[in-house]
Scaffold this active site. Structure first.
Site, PDB file in Angstrom:
ATOM      1  N   SER A  24      32.450  -1.123  -8.418  1.00 13.59           N
ATOM      2  CA  SER A  24      32.125  -2.005  -9.534  1.00 13.59           C
ATOM      3  C   SER A  24      30.962  -1.398 -10.310  1.00 13.59           C
ATOM      4  O   SER A  24      30.698  -0.196 -10.204  1.00 13.59           O
ATOM      5  CB  SER A  24      31.794  -3.407  -9.009  1.00 13.59           C
ATOM      6  OG  SER A  24      31.735  -4.337 -10.063  1.00 13.59           O
ATOM      7  N   ASN A  25      30.263  -2.186 -11.082  1.00 16.67           N
ATOM      8  CA  ASN A  25      29.131  -1.681 -11.869  1.00 16.67           C
ATOM      9  C   ASN A  25      28.070  -2.765 -12.004  1.00 16.67           C
ATOM     10  O   ASN A  25      28.236  -3.867 -11.493  1.00 16.67           O
ATOM     11  CB  ASN A  25      29.614  -1.174 -13.236  1.00 16.67           C
ATOM     12  CG  ASN A  25      30.286  -2.276 -14.032  1.00 16.67           C
ATOM     13  OD1 ASN A  25      29.653  -3.257 -14.389  1.00 16.67           O
ATOM     14  ND2 ASN A  25      31.583  -2.138 -14.264  1.00 16.67           N
ATOM     15  N   ARG A  26      26.992  -2.464 -12.692  1.00 15.22           N
ATOM     16  CA  ARG A  26      25.823  -3.346 -12.723  1.00 15.22           C
ATOM     17  C   ARG A  26      25.896  -4.478 -13.747  1.00 15.22           C
ATOM     18  O   ARG A  26      24.909  -5.181 -13.947  1.00 15.22           O
ATOM     19  CB  ARG A  26      24.567  -2.507 -12.987  1.00 15.22           C
ATOM     20  CG  ARG A  26      24.189  -1.612 -11.824  1.00 15.22           C
ATOM     21  CD  ARG A  26      23.018  -0.729 -12.199  1.00 15.22           C
ATOM     22  NE  ARG A  26      21.934  -1.498 -12.794  1.00 15.22           N
ATOM     23  CZ  ARG A  26      21.025  -1.007 -13.620  1.00 15.22           C
ATOM     24  NH1 ARG A  26      21.077   0.263 -13.952  1.00 15.22           N
ATOM     25  NH2 ARG A  26      20.065  -1.773 -14.099  1.00 15.22           N
TER      26      ARG A  26
END
Ligand code: C5P
Length: 214
Positions: free
Chosen positions: A21-23
């Site tokens: 995923s990502n931030r």
């Protein structure tokens, strides 16, 4: 007007407990949804997994993966929308295969084969009988203007909102942001550092002004 806003990250499963995923916090997308509601518009919000509460009044669809988001976006576009804001930080890659059982630590995982996810903004099928204003977002760490203009064209946007992610006090997970807007006619406008709520109000105003002129 009918707004369709996407927000937050997507999660791409590796096995039943792990994902890529990502931030993205979803704050910018949720602020856009709130601003459109505040201005009296209908809002469908398609959100990846985030830890913030949706703005009251938004018609919320929760999704996890890029494929689920693509499906939810297409369904909403088909039912009709005037402004489509693709603010979600869709994962660019997903594992080629999802393991059915949890990978054991002792088994090791030397590599994960990745394949690109579908680019929702670039490939969503648009209705022929209704003009939809399309807004994209881009997080850039170099050659901001050049990359933003290329994305605006490649992804068929009327407006692309670009932020410089090398700045630590704005962008991902922050309550503030600073954006440069690139328009289809070649013009651009810098929106100096402000809260995401303030920027969202400006972007919604700008979208409505463009949509009403067409
Ligand atoms: O190419 P890049 O990820 O920088 O483009 C960002 C824009 O494209 C954002 O509006 C994002 O929501 C959208 N996007 C998408 N589907 C993807 C990747 C990005 O719609 N798979």
């Amino acid at each position: 007007m009918k707004f369709l806003v996407t927000a937050g990250p997507t999660r791409e499963a590796i096995d039943p407990v792990r994902f890529l995923s990502n931030r993205s916090s979803g704050k910018m997308g949720y602020a856009l949804a709130a601003a459109a509601l505040e201005a009296g518009h209908e809002v469908a919000l398609i959100s990846g997994p985030v830890c913030i509460a949706p703005p009251p009044g938004a018609d919320l669809t929760r999704v996890t993966t890029a494929d689920e988001m693509a499906h939810a976006v297409q369904t909403r576009i088909n039912t009709g929308c005037d402004v489509f804001i693709m603010c979600a930080a869709v994962a660019d890659f997903k594992p080629r295969e999802v393991r059915a059982a949890k990978i054991k630590k002792s088994e090791g995982l030397a590599r994960i084969d990745l394949v690109p996810t579908r680019d929702i903004l670039a490939t969503v099928a648009l209705p022929r009988d209704r003009r939809v204003l399309i807004v994209g977002f881009a997080a850039e760490s170099e050659s901001l203007a050049e990359n933003a203009r290329a994305k605006l064209r490649a992804k068929r946007c009327d407006l692309l909102c670009a932020n410089d992610i090398t700045r630590m006090d704005t962008g991902f997970d922050a309550d503030h942001n600073e954006l440069t807007l690139f328009f289809r006619d070649g013009s651009q406008r810098h929106l100096p550092r402000a809260t995401k709520a303030e920027l969202a109000r400006l972007i919604v105003e700008i979208c409505i002004a463009i949509a009403e002129k067409r």
